[in-house]
Structures are given as C-alpha cells and as structure tokens.
Motif scaffolding. Structure first.
Motif, mmCIF file in Angstrom:
data_model
loop_
_atom_site.group_PDB
_atom_site.id
_atom_site.type_symbol
_atom_site.label_atom_id
_atom_site.label_comp_id
_atom_site.label_asym_id
_atom_site.label_seq_id
_atom_site.Cartn_x
_atom_site.Cartn_y
_atom_site.Cartn_z
ATOM 1 N N LEU A 120 0.842 -1.199 0.000
ATOM 2 C CA LEU A 120 0.000 0.000 0.000
ATOM 3 C C LEU A 120 0.880 1.253 0.000
ATOM 4 O O LEU A 120 0.621 2.219 -0.724
ATOM 5 C CB LEU A 120 -0.892 -0.042 1.248
ATOM 6 N N GLY A 121 1.951 1.217 0.807
ATOM 7 C CA GLY A 121 2.885 2.334 0.857
ATOM 8 C C GLY A 121 3.497 2.589 -0.517
ATOM 9 O O GLY A 121 3.559 3.727 -0.995
ATOM 10 N N HIS A 122 3.912 1.511 -1.161
ATOM 11 C CA HIS A 122 4.520 1.598 -2.487
ATOM 12 C C HIS A 122 3.507 2.172 -3.490
ATOM 13 O O HIS A 122 3.808 3.082 -4.257
ATOM 14 C CB HIS A 122 4.937 0.173 -2.882
ATOM 15 N N TRP A 123 2.310 1.648 -3.435
ATOM 16 C CA TRP A 123 1.242 2.098 -4.344
ATOM 17 C C TRP A 123 0.926 3.582 -4.103
ATOM 18 O O TRP A 123 0.800 4.356 -5.050
ATOM 19 C CB TRP A 123 0.005 1.211 -4.128
ATOM 20 N N LEU A 124 0.838 3.955 -2.825
ATOM 21 C CA LEU A 124 0.538 5.361 -2.507
ATOM 22 C C LEU A 124 1.647 6.277 -3.029
ATOM 23 O O LEU A 124 1.366 7.340 -3.587
ATOM 24 C CB LEU A 124 0.371 5.535 -0.992
ATOM 25 N N SER A 125 2.903 5.845 -2.865
ATOM 26 C CA SER A 125 4.020 6.656 -3.373
ATOM 27 C C SER A 125 3.891 6.822 -4.887
ATOM 28 O O SER A 125 4.098 7.917 -5.419
ATOM 29 C CB SER A 125 5.365 5.992 -3.089
ATOM 30 N N GLN A 126 3.541 5.728 -5.554
ATOM 31 C CA GLN A 126 3.396 5.814 -7.011
ATOM 32 C C GLN A 126 2.282 6.774 -7.420
ATOM 33 O O GLN A 126 2.301 7.338 -8.509
ATOM 34 C CB GLN A 126 3.088 4.433 -7.594
ATOM 35 N N GLN A 127 1.292 6.913 -6.535
ATOM 36 C CA GLN A 127 0.171 7.835 -6.811
ATOM 37 C C GLN A 127 0.526 9.276 -6.429
ATOM 38 O O GLN A 127 -0.343 10.133 -6.420
ATOM 39 C CB GLN A 127 -1.074 7.446 -6.015
ATOM 40 N N GLY A 128 1.762 9.490 -6.008
ATOM 41 C CA GLY A 128 2.185 10.854 -5.682
ATOM 42 C C GLY A 128 1.996 11.221 -4.213
ATOM 43 O O GLY A 128 2.158 12.384 -3.841
ATOM 44 N N HIS A 129 1.679 10.232 -3.370
ATOM 45 C CA HIS A 129 1.516 10.518 -1.944
ATOM 46 C C HIS A 129 2.850 10.320 -1.207
ATOM 47 O O HIS A 129 3.790 9.748 -1.744
ATOM 48 C CB HIS A 129 0.439 9.612 -1.341
ATOM 49 N N THR A 130 2.859 10.808 0.027
ATOM 50 C CA THR A 130 4.049 10.622 0.870
ATOM 51 C C THR A 130 3.619 9.867 2.128
ATOM 52 O O THR A 130 3.281 10.472 3.144
ATOM 53 C CB THR A 130 4.638 11.996 1.269
ATOM 54 N N PRO A 131 3.593 8.526 2.031
ATOM 55 C CA PRO A 131 3.081 7.741 3.157
ATOM 56 C C PRO A 131 4.109 7.506 4.264
ATOM 57 O O PRO A 131 5.318 7.552 4.033
ATOM 58 C CB PRO A 131 2.713 6.408 2.496
ATOM 59 N N LEU A 132 3.578 7.252 5.452
ATOM 60 C CA LEU A 132 4.381 6.824 6.602
ATOM 61 C C LEU A 132 3.717 5.565 7.152
ATOM 62 O O LEU A 132 2.501 5.547 7.389
ATOM 63 C CB LEU A 132 4.381 7.926 7.680
ATOM 64 N N LEU A 133 4.498 4.500 7.314
ATOM 65 C CA LEU A 133 3.951 3.273 7.894
ATOM 66 C C LEU A 133 4.178 3.315 9.400
ATOM 67 O O LEU A 133 5.255 3.728 9.850
ATOM 68 C CB LEU A 133 4.638 2.035 7.302
#
Ligand code: GDP
Length: 308
Positions: A120-133
């Motif tokens: 999900l983190g990887h996918w979110l990054s690809q969508q232009g987000h900056t995730p934190l797990l």
C-alpha cells in the motif's frame, strides 16, 4: 484462484448458446449449474441463494432484445449480478480533506497485513503521496522489524516504537514492548509534524478472533479516527473469511476489504461473499509476495475474469 469457478460458469452458460428461445426449464437448468459452480467455489450459501433468485427472476422476465440473443442476455445478466455481489463500482480510497489521511489495517495474524502495508505504501508513493507506515503490531515477535524491512523494500519510512517507552521514532529498531495505542497516536502526530500525507497503521492480529484483539483494534481506531479501516483477509481460509469478516464488522467496524493471497489455488469463493455479507466493498487485492502483486479491486474486471 477462480479458474475452476470460471470453467464451471462458462460451461453452464455455453449450453445455452445457439438456442433461439429459452424456456423456463432451460433457465432453471442453467441456474442449477451456476448454483453448483458457486457452491463448489465456496461462495457462502445465503449469497448463492440470493444471487440465483435474482438471475432467475431477471432471466425469465428478460425482454427479447434485438441486439442480444437469449443466451447472450443470460450471460449479460449473470455478469451484471456478479459485478453486483463484488460491489458494483470500484471503490477508491477516501482521502482526508486535511492530511494526513489515516488508513488502519486490521485482520487475523497471517492475513497479510504487514506485507500489505508495504504494498500500500509503495502504491501510494506511485500515486504521488508521501506515506508513513506505523508499526503497531507489538504482539507478534518480529512484526516491527518485518515492517521495517518491508518499508525499506518499498522505499517508505516506518515509524516504530522506541525500546521500552511505548512511543517511537522513525527508523528505530523494533521491540515487542509498548502500547500500540500510544504508538498509533504518536505516529499520526509524527506524520502531521513531518508532512507525510497518508499514515498506514499496521495492527496486531491473533490466530483466531478474540475480545482482546477487538478491543485493541477499537482503541487504536478511537485514538486515531482513521479515514479508512481496511479489513485484510486471506482468501484461502474458506468460510472462515466470512465469519471473521462478520466478527470484525461487529467488533471494530471497517470501511473496506483487502483480499490477499489470490494467487493461491484454493477455491476462494468465500472471500467473494465478504462484500455481500458485510456490506463493505472490496477495495484492493493482493496476489503474491512481491510489491507489484497488488492492485485496486475492480468488480467489473473480476467478474469478466471469472466469466472467462
Ligand atoms: P500479518 O500477520 O497479517 O502481518 O501477515 P504477513 O504480512 O506477515 O503475511 C503472512 C504470510 O503471507 C507471509 O509469509 C507473506 O509473505 C504471505 N503473503 C502475504 N500476502 C500474500 C499474497 O498475496 N500471496 C501470497 N502467496 N503470500 C502472501
């Protein structure tokens, strides 16, 4: 996963081909075969019953159309109803108006939550987000360091507990002590302070449903007010998928479902019943251990895949 269901359904529908008109007996026979195919694939009985009743009613009342012959009409109805039990429209993540968006993962141990957090983190990054797990599975030995490894592989930072304190910092080594509710809250604060726009909270699972697990998940939910609570379920566990989903729905509540291990060779139909049983949409599907083995769940594409 759905190969044999797919074969059975296409087989049942193939028999109708070439018929100029369908009698009620033709429809009844086809529905019987569809029913068996679904039950053999482990779709739960109430879901099968309702599905067949709708197909029968619609197929018998179907207007003869100039564009479709009767067999095509039945295929169309089965397809539409299958899309319906899978949730209809694709359900996208609801992002918070003011970041960070909080996504909490819940489910049994071994369901694939930690692996999913990375995907999900990887996918979110690809969508232009900056995730934190955020590592809140403080029950299972090694879960925190597993998340850190997963995060590293995905190129996504991980907030984990400081040894002994129960609250944490980014990149600290995992320990199993601490209070998951404090860690979850501190993780969201960290995201806010450092401008991560999505927080993915990995929570503890148990081998079976228990009150303590539900209470902990509810406490984390209450402390972080997640925008999405994703119930993660192993598609290979058969009817337990339905009972577990029901228990989490009653005990914690969730806004969406993630099916994992769709690459397995189990029958998987039970997982397809989760939407109909809990009323919550399947949002993502995971089909392997690699970061890329993950995608948004599209009910129409899954129905087309099942109908061959
Ligand atoms: P958790 O206890 O819910 O955090 O589950 P984990 O993320 O540790 O996953 C349990 C096991 O399932 C691990 O061995 C994962 O590699 C594996 N796993 C997770 N997702 C998938 C998937 O989609 N397909 C397959 N084949 N294995 C998976």
């Amino acid at each position: 996963m759905f190969d044999s269901l797919s074969d059975r359904l296409t087989g049942a529908l193939k028999d109708l081909r070439g018929k100029g008109r369908l009698s009620d007996a033709d429809i009844d026979r086809t529905c019987r075969e569809i029913r068996l195919a679904l039950l053999e694939a482990d779709v739960s009985l109430p879901v099968v019953r309702a599905f067949i009743a709708r197909i029968k009613e619609r197929a018998k009342g179907a207007e003869v159309s100039a564009a479709l012959n009767p067999a095509q009409m039945v295929v169309k109805i089965v397809n539409e109803e299958l899309v319906g039990i899978l949730g209809g429209e694709t359900r996208r993540v609801r992002f918070a108006k003011s970041p960070p968006t909080v996504i909490m993962l819940a489910g049994l141990q071994g369901a694939g939550k930690t692996t999913l957090a990375g995907k999900l983190g990887h996918w979110l990054s690809q969508q232009g987000h900056t995730p934190l797990l955020v590592a809140c599975d403080l029950q299972r030995p090694g879960a925190v360091s597993q998340l850190q490894i997963v995060g590293e592989r995905a190129g996504v930072p991980v907030y984990a507990p400081h040894p002994g304190t129960g609250v944490g910092g980014e990149g600290t080594l995992g320990v199993t002590a601490g209070d998951p509710v404090s860690v979850a809250k501190a993780g969201v604060d960290e995201a806010r302070a450092k401008h991560y726009d999505v927080v993915v909270i990995d929570t503890a699972g148990r081998l079976g449903i228990d009150a303590e697990l539900m209470k902990q998940a509810s406490d984390i939910r209450d402390a972080t007010s997640p925008d999405e609570v994703l119930f993660v379920v192993d598609a290979m566990i058969g009817q337990d998928a339905v009972t577990t989903a029901q228990a989490f729905s009653d005990g914690v509540g969730f806004t969406g479902v993630v099916l994992t291990k769709l690459d397995g060779d189990a029958r998987g139909g039970a997982a397809l019943s989760v939407r109909e049983v809990t009323g919550q949409p399947i949002m993502f599907a995971s089909s392997g251990e690699k970061l890329e083995d993950f995608d948004v769940f599209h009910p129409d594409r899954m129905a087309s895949r099942i109908l061959g």
